[in-house]
Design an enzyme around this catalytic site. Sequence first.
Site, PDB file in Angstrom:
ATOM      1  N   LYS A 277      20.806  43.049  68.802  1.00 55.57           N
ATOM      2  CA  LYS A 277      20.653  43.718  70.095  1.00 55.57           C
ATOM      3  C   LYS A 277      21.294  42.886  71.207  1.00 55.57           C
ATOM      4  O   LYS A 277      21.400  41.669  71.084  1.00 55.57           O
ATOM      5  CB  LYS A 277      19.156  43.863  70.429  1.00 55.57           C
ATOM      6  N   ARG A 351      12.062  52.410  60.535  1.00 52.93           N
ATOM      7  CA  ARG A 351      11.975  53.484  59.530  1.00 52.93           C
ATOM      8  C   ARG A 351      12.006  52.922  58.103  1.00 52.93           C
ATOM      9  O   ARG A 351      11.457  53.527  57.184  1.00 52.93           O
ATOM     10  CB  ARG A 351      13.094  54.511  59.761  1.00 52.93           C
TER      11      ARG A 351
END
Length: 497
Positions: A277, A351
């Site tokens: 990120k 996920r």
Amino acid sequence: MEIRAVAGDITGIKSDAIIVNHYEGMKQPEGDAAIADKALEGAIYQLIKQGDIKGKLNEITLVHSLGKLPAGRVVIVGLGKKRALTVNKIRGAMGEACRYLRQRNVKNVASAVLGTDNEKIAMSDAVQAMTEGALLGLYTFRRHITKKENNLVEIKALTIVGKEKAAIQKSISRGRIIAEATNWARDIINEPANFMTPSDMAEAARQLAQKYGLAVEIFDKEKMAEAGMGALIGVSQGSQQPPRFIILGYKGKDTAEVDIALVGKGITFDSGGISIKPSERMSDMKGDMAGGASVLATLIALAQLKPKINVTALVPATENLPSGSALKPGDILKAMNGKTIEVLNTDAEGRLILADALSYAKKIGAKAIIDVATLTGACMVALGNICTGAFSNNRRLEDRVVAAGKEAGENIWPMPMYDEYKEQLKSDIADIKNIGGRYGGAITAAKFLAEFINNTPWVHLDIAGTSDTDKEKGHLVKGATGVPVRTLVNVVLSMAK
Ligand code: BES
Ligand code: ZN
Ligand code: ZN
């Protein structure tokens, strides 16, 4: 803070301050405000007439009683338009009023039951919301500040004054249980990642089990491997901190079945991994375990409210970091249910760990599954920080969750789950890939999760936007919100009925 119930007249109470309410547009004080006004020889009426008190939502006016009342001060809190009053506004107004009084070093507060001069609002709901508003609104996270704050004195006691003492007491205790569970979640979410590792989270769950008589089991990496949790292990690979799979069980009836599994994302820090990120605001990602914290906290409340239903909380906990051993874009992982996943972006890690946790929920035969995750930036783009996104394969359960959120004052908005979204997740070399295209990212993430659910009634809550806030407002303060603990408690209570 001690919170107690007293039956009687608010103007008879000896305290540092008493709280009464006023509605926008009303020409004179009503109810308890009118009684206080009488004692104050019309001071409140004067202020309304002059336009100093307008009754706008969360407006706060302090009037000194100058010996005319046993209480030193009267606080008039605005509740907005009478017709538009909600229980959530009462919760927020109470939070604002309490912070205002704490700022003034007030130690003993008494309050009339706010908003009960309104047919729409039940006394019990108002008292519960006031209790929650006070405890949530006064929350602070100061344990890492070494300098003693000498100008911040805590409010010691809140007395809620109304007609039926026993009923008020009951609502206070319910509100306290729920608010304290929420604040427990806020504490562990606000804790930085070096103080809240996967092992720390597991230890916190162990302590809860001890304290509240819950069943607990913690999988270490070996146990995960035995169970086939290849996706969770894959995400954990880049970190020096060992992963943990946390199982916390509440039994409200004497059967082995799991009526509801509550699954929460437990990424104790999300750097993105190799798909790293940007550094700006990366520190916010210490809160990427908010879903996990919220499901554990829900069990704290259930253990005290004791509904007749069995609930299991599942938290896959790991860091997501880049290193020489980290998961790489292009790697293929095998989840616990046997499905293979092509990992095209290591920052879509939530996920992955949820794939194993949902598979586990299926394996233990959960009859309904609700998962909670700070899953996608896309959900924030879609909904902002005003509401949580809901994604489901079952309209009835979804309606129940949305209704529970409404009751709790936590907004939840249902999102579409058209099958066409799934096409974005087709992989050429594995069963599924972990990212879709540029658009509809919150939905493709939910569609990914659905692959590990099949027909079990399921709701996925994406709390990326709602799990923290940088504004102090109502019952919320800067940092973790504790969303959706109050909703989850309501869902479980409604299902136990
Ligand atoms: N934890 C983040 C989602 C997030 C973003 C939560 C901002 C709270 C605030 C999640 O793991 C993530 O990085 N998701 C990616 C998915 C993408 C790579 C498909 C995202 O949303 O950018
Ligand atoms: Zn991520
Ligand atoms: Zn994440």
